[in-house]
Design a protein around this motif. Structure first.
Motif, PDB file in Angstrom:
ATOM      1  N   THR A  91       9.520 -17.023   4.672  1.00  0.00           N
ATOM      2  CA  THR A  91      10.154 -16.426   3.503  1.00  0.00           C
ATOM      3  C   THR A  91      10.203 -14.903   3.549  1.00  0.00           C
ATOM      4  O   THR A  91      10.820 -14.296   2.684  1.00  0.00           O
ATOM      5  CB  THR A  91       9.413 -16.851   2.228  1.00  0.00           C
ATOM      6  N   VAL A  92       9.580 -14.275   4.528  1.00  0.00           N
ATOM      7  CA  VAL A  92       9.570 -12.821   4.624  1.00  0.00           C
ATOM      8  C   VAL A  92      10.901 -12.362   5.216  1.00  0.00           C
ATOM      9  O   VAL A  92      11.317 -12.823   6.282  1.00  0.00           O
ATOM     10  CB  VAL A  92       8.398 -12.337   5.508  1.00  0.00           C
ATOM     11  N   LEU A  93      11.589 -11.483   4.501  1.00  0.00           N
ATOM     12  CA  LEU A  93      12.871 -10.975   4.967  1.00  0.00           C
ATOM     13  C   LEU A  93      12.637  -9.792   5.899  1.00  0.00           C
ATOM     14  O   LEU A  93      12.113  -8.758   5.496  1.00  0.00           O
ATOM     15  CB  LEU A  93      13.732 -10.546   3.777  1.00  0.00           C
ATOM     16  N   LEU A  94      13.043  -9.939   7.148  1.00  0.00           N
ATOM     17  CA  LEU A  94      12.820  -8.906   8.153  1.00  0.00           C
ATOM     18  C   LEU A  94      14.086  -8.095   8.378  1.00  0.00           C
ATOM     19  O   LEU A  94      15.197  -8.627   8.348  1.00  0.00           O
ATOM     20  CB  LEU A  94      12.380  -9.540   9.477  1.00  0.00           C
ATOM     21  N   ASP A  95      13.915  -6.798   8.634  1.00  0.00           N
ATOM     22  CA  ASP A  95      15.027  -5.932   9.000  1.00  0.00           C
ATOM     23  C   ASP A  95      15.347  -6.123  10.476  1.00  0.00           C
ATOM     24  O   ASP A  95      14.729  -6.919  11.169  1.00  0.00           O
ATOM     25  CB  ASP A  95      14.661  -4.462   8.735  1.00  0.00           C
ATOM     26  N   GLU A  96      16.306  -5.342  10.972  1.00  0.00           N
ATOM     27  CA  GLU A  96      16.665  -5.442  12.388  1.00  0.00           C
ATOM     28  C   GLU A  96      15.567  -4.940  13.312  1.00  0.00           C
ATOM     29  O   GLU A  96      15.484  -5.331  14.464  1.00  0.00           O
ATOM     30  CB  GLU A  96      17.974  -4.699  12.672  1.00  0.00           C
ATOM     31  N   ASN A  97      14.685  -4.075  12.831  1.00  0.00           N
ATOM     32  CA  ASN A  97      13.572  -3.600  13.654  1.00  0.00           C
ATOM     33  C   ASN A  97      12.263  -4.322  13.320  1.00  0.00           C
ATOM     34  O   ASN A  97      11.183  -3.808  13.551  1.00  0.00           O
ATOM     35  CB  ASN A  97      13.399  -2.080  13.509  1.00  0.00           C
ATOM     36  N   LEU A  98      12.367  -5.532  12.736  1.00  0.00           N
ATOM     37  CA  LEU A  98      11.236  -6.411  12.438  1.00  0.00           C
ATOM     38  C   LEU A  98      10.210  -5.786  11.498  1.00  0.00           C
ATOM     39  O   LEU A  98       9.012  -5.877  11.699  1.00  0.00           O
ATOM     40  CB  LEU A  98      10.557  -6.884  13.723  1.00  0.00           C
ATOM     41  N   THR A  99      10.682  -5.131  10.450  1.00  0.00           N
ATOM     42  CA  THR A  99       9.803  -4.597   9.420  1.00  0.00           C
ATOM     43  C   THR A  99      10.210  -5.197   8.076  1.00  0.00           C
ATOM     44  O   THR A  99      11.310  -5.736   7.926  1.00  0.00           O
ATOM     45  CB  THR A  99       9.892  -3.065   9.332  1.00  0.00           C
ATOM     46  N   TYR A 100       9.332  -5.103   7.106  1.00  0.00           N
ATOM     47  CA  TYR A 100       9.628  -5.599   5.765  1.00  0.00           C
ATOM     48  C   TYR A 100       8.920  -4.731   4.747  1.00  0.00           C
ATOM     49  O   TYR A 100       7.999  -3.997   5.061  1.00  0.00           O
ATOM     50  CB  TYR A 100       9.203  -7.064   5.617  1.00  0.00           C
ATOM     51  N   GLU A 101       9.373  -4.818   3.496  1.00  0.00           N
ATOM     52  CA  GLU A 101       8.765  -4.066   2.410  1.00  0.00           C
ATOM     53  C   GLU A 101       7.905  -5.000   1.575  1.00  0.00           C
ATOM     54  O   GLU A 101       8.326  -6.101   1.226  1.00  0.00           O
ATOM     55  CB  GLU A 101       9.836  -3.438   1.521  1.00  0.00           C
ATOM     56  N   GLU A 102       6.705  -4.560   1.255  1.00  0.00           N
ATOM     57  CA  GLU A 102       5.817  -5.344   0.414  1.00  0.00           C
ATOM     58  C   GLU A 102       6.102  -5.020  -1.047  1.00  0.00           C
ATOM     59  O   GLU A 102       6.356  -3.869  -1.399  1.00  0.00           O
ATOM     60  CB  GLU A 102       4.361  -5.035   0.740  1.00  0.00           C
ATOM     61  N   GLU A 103       6.055  -6.042  -1.889  1.00  0.00           N
ATOM     62  CA  GLU A 103       6.316  -5.863  -3.307  1.00  0.00           C
ATOM     63  C   GLU A 103       5.023  -6.049  -4.093  1.00  0.00           C
ATOM     64  O   GLU A 103       4.252  -6.972  -3.830  1.00  0.00           O
ATOM     65  CB  GLU A 103       7.352  -6.877  -3.782  1.00  0.00           C
ATOM     66  N   LEU A 104       4.808  -5.198  -5.060  1.00  0.00           N
ATOM     67  CA  LEU A 104       3.627  -5.251  -5.912  1.00  0.00           C
ATOM     68  C   LEU A 104       3.809  -6.313  -6.986  1.00  0.00           C
ATOM     69  O   LEU A 104       4.819  -6.330  -7.678  1.00  0.00           O
ATOM     70  CB  LEU A 104       3.378  -3.886  -6.550  1.00  0.00           C
ATOM     71  N   ILE A 105       2.849  -7.217  -7.115  1.00  0.00           N
ATOM     72  CA  ILE A 105       2.905  -8.229  -8.169  1.00  0.00           C
ATOM     73  C   ILE A 105       2.090  -7.761  -9.364  1.00  0.00           C
ATOM     74  O   ILE A 105       2.586  -7.710 -10.481  1.00  0.00           O
ATOM     75  CB  ILE A 105       2.380  -9.582  -7.649  1.00  0.00           C
ATOM     76  N   MET A 106       0.835  -7.382  -9.108  1.00  0.00           N
ATOM     77  CA  MET A 106       0.003  -6.858 -10.183  1.00  0.00           C
ATOM     78  C   MET A 106      -1.169  -6.072  -9.601  1.00  0.00           C
ATOM     79  O   MET A 106      -1.546  -6.279  -8.462  1.00  0.00           O
ATOM     80  CB  MET A 106      -0.519  -7.984 -11.089  1.00  0.00           C
ATOM     81  N   LYS A 118     -15.351  15.243  -1.995  1.00  0.00           N
ATOM     82  CA  LYS A 118     -14.053  14.772  -2.457  1.00  0.00           C
ATOM     83  C   LYS A 118     -14.181  13.401  -3.104  1.00  0.00           C
ATOM     84  O   LYS A 118     -15.196  12.722  -2.974  1.00  0.00           O
ATOM     85  CB  LYS A 118     -13.053  14.726  -1.306  1.00  0.00           C
ATOM     86  N   GLU A 119     -13.137  13.029  -3.811  1.00  0.00           N
ATOM     87  CA  GLU A 119     -13.065  11.733  -4.461  1.00  0.00           C
ATOM     88  C   GLU A 119     -11.910  10.940  -3.853  1.00  0.00           C
ATOM     89  O   GLU A 119     -10.825  11.477  -3.662  1.00  0.00           O
ATOM     90  CB  GLU A 119     -12.846  11.898  -5.963  1.00  0.00           C
ATOM     91  N   ILE A 120     -12.154   9.669  -3.580  1.00  0.00           N
ATOM     92  CA  ILE A 120     -11.138   8.807  -2.972  1.00  0.00           C
ATOM     93  C   ILE A 120     -10.811   7.697  -3.962  1.00  0.00           C
ATOM     94  O   ILE A 120     -11.696   6.906  -4.328  1.00  0.00           O
ATOM     95  CB  ILE A 120     -11.618   8.212  -1.640  1.00  0.00           C
ATOM     96  N   ALA A 121      -9.553   7.615  -4.370  1.00  0.00           N
ATOM     97  CA  ALA A 121      -9.118   6.578  -5.299  1.00  0.00           C
ATOM     98  C   ALA A 121      -8.590   5.389  -4.489  1.00  0.00           C
ATOM     99  O   ALA A 121      -7.829   5.559  -3.547  1.00  0.00           O
ATOM    100  CB  ALA A 121      -8.020   7.117  -6.219  1.00  0.00           C
ATOM    101  N   SER A 122      -9.021   4.185  -4.858  1.00  0.00           N
ATOM    102  CA  SER A 122      -8.524   2.989  -4.204  1.00  0.00           C
ATOM    103  C   SER A 122      -8.045   2.010  -5.263  1.00  0.00           C
ATOM    104  O   SER A 122      -8.612   1.917  -6.345  1.00  0.00           O
ATOM    105  CB  SER A 122      -9.597   2.357  -3.324  1.00  0.00           C
ATOM    106  N   VAL A 123      -6.971   1.280  -4.918  1.00  0.00           N
ATOM    107  CA  VAL A 123      -6.366   0.333  -5.840  1.00  0.00           C
ATOM    108  C   VAL A 123      -6.253  -0.993  -5.120  1.00  0.00           C
ATOM    109  O   VAL A 123      -5.748  -1.066  -4.005  1.00  0.00           O
ATOM    110  CB  VAL A 123      -4.978   0.812  -6.302  1.00  0.00           C
ATOM    111  N   LYS A 124      -6.728  -2.070  -5.760  1.00  0.00           N
ATOM    112  CA  LYS A 124      -6.608  -3.421  -5.207  1.00  0.00           C
ATOM    113  C   LYS A 124      -5.395  -4.088  -5.852  1.00  0.00           C
ATOM    114  O   LYS A 124      -5.341  -4.231  -7.069  1.00  0.00           O
ATOM    115  CB  LYS A 124      -7.875  -4.217  -5.480  1.00  0.00           C
ATOM    116  N   MET A 125      -4.414  -4.474  -5.009  1.00  0.00           N
ATOM    117  CA  MET A 125      -3.170  -5.033  -5.522  1.00  0.00           C
ATOM    118  C   MET A 125      -2.971  -6.443  -4.996  1.00  0.00           C
ATOM    119  O   MET A 125      -3.488  -6.813  -3.969  1.00  0.00           O
ATOM    120  CB  MET A 125      -1.994  -4.167  -5.080  1.00  0.00           C
ATOM    121  N   GLN A 126      -2.166  -7.195  -5.728  1.00  0.00           N
ATOM    122  CA  GLN A 126      -1.777  -8.515  -5.272  1.00  0.00           C
ATOM    123  C   GLN A 126      -0.336  -8.475  -4.838  1.00  0.00           C
ATOM    124  O   GLN A 126       0.502  -7.902  -5.478  1.00  0.00           O
ATOM    125  CB  GLN A 126      -1.958  -9.537  -6.377  1.00  0.00           C
TER     126      GLN A 126
END
Length: 126
Positions: A91-106, A118-126
């Protein structure tokens, strides 16, 4: 005395559905996957034949005709029918150079780690 207690005997029969473990590396591209955040398992694949006690021949799709279809049982994992933890590679749609964009669900979690300077911000996404 020095046995690994987590070792379990893997028993697969002909016709079982299994997942194939891939080793993601930054430089080497195996099975069309690369990078440390890529999925660890691909599949499911059906077992066609047992080769000895510790190897199985898998029914691989036509896109993987260059891969030898016999794998050691340590590279296989039993497939469970719910499939919520598997990325379906059809189901992953690939471009001509075999890459794809990930979509954020939540966004599941946000965290800020403080180091000395320093401070490092991290975000856990689905």
């Amino acid at each position: 005395m020095y046995a690994n207690w987590k070792v379990r005997d893997l028993e697969f029969t002909v016709g079982d559905q299994v997942l194939l473990k891939i080793y993601p590396m930054k430089v080497v591209m195996r099975f069309g996957k690369r990078g440390k955040l890529s999925s660890r398992y691909i599949g499911p694949f059906e077992i066609l034949e047992r080769v000895g006690d510790t190897a199985c021949e898998l029914a691989l799709p036509p896109g993987m005709e260059g891969v030898y279809p016999v794998f050691h049982v340590s590279m296989l994992k039993k497939y469970h029918a719910d499939g919520t933890y598997i990325v379906c590679w059809d189901t992953v749609l690939l471009d001509e150079n075999l890459t794809y964009e990930e979509e954020l669900i939540m966004i599941l979690d946000k965290k800020v780690r403080k180091l000395r300077s320093k401070e490092i911000a991290s975000v856990k996404m689905q």
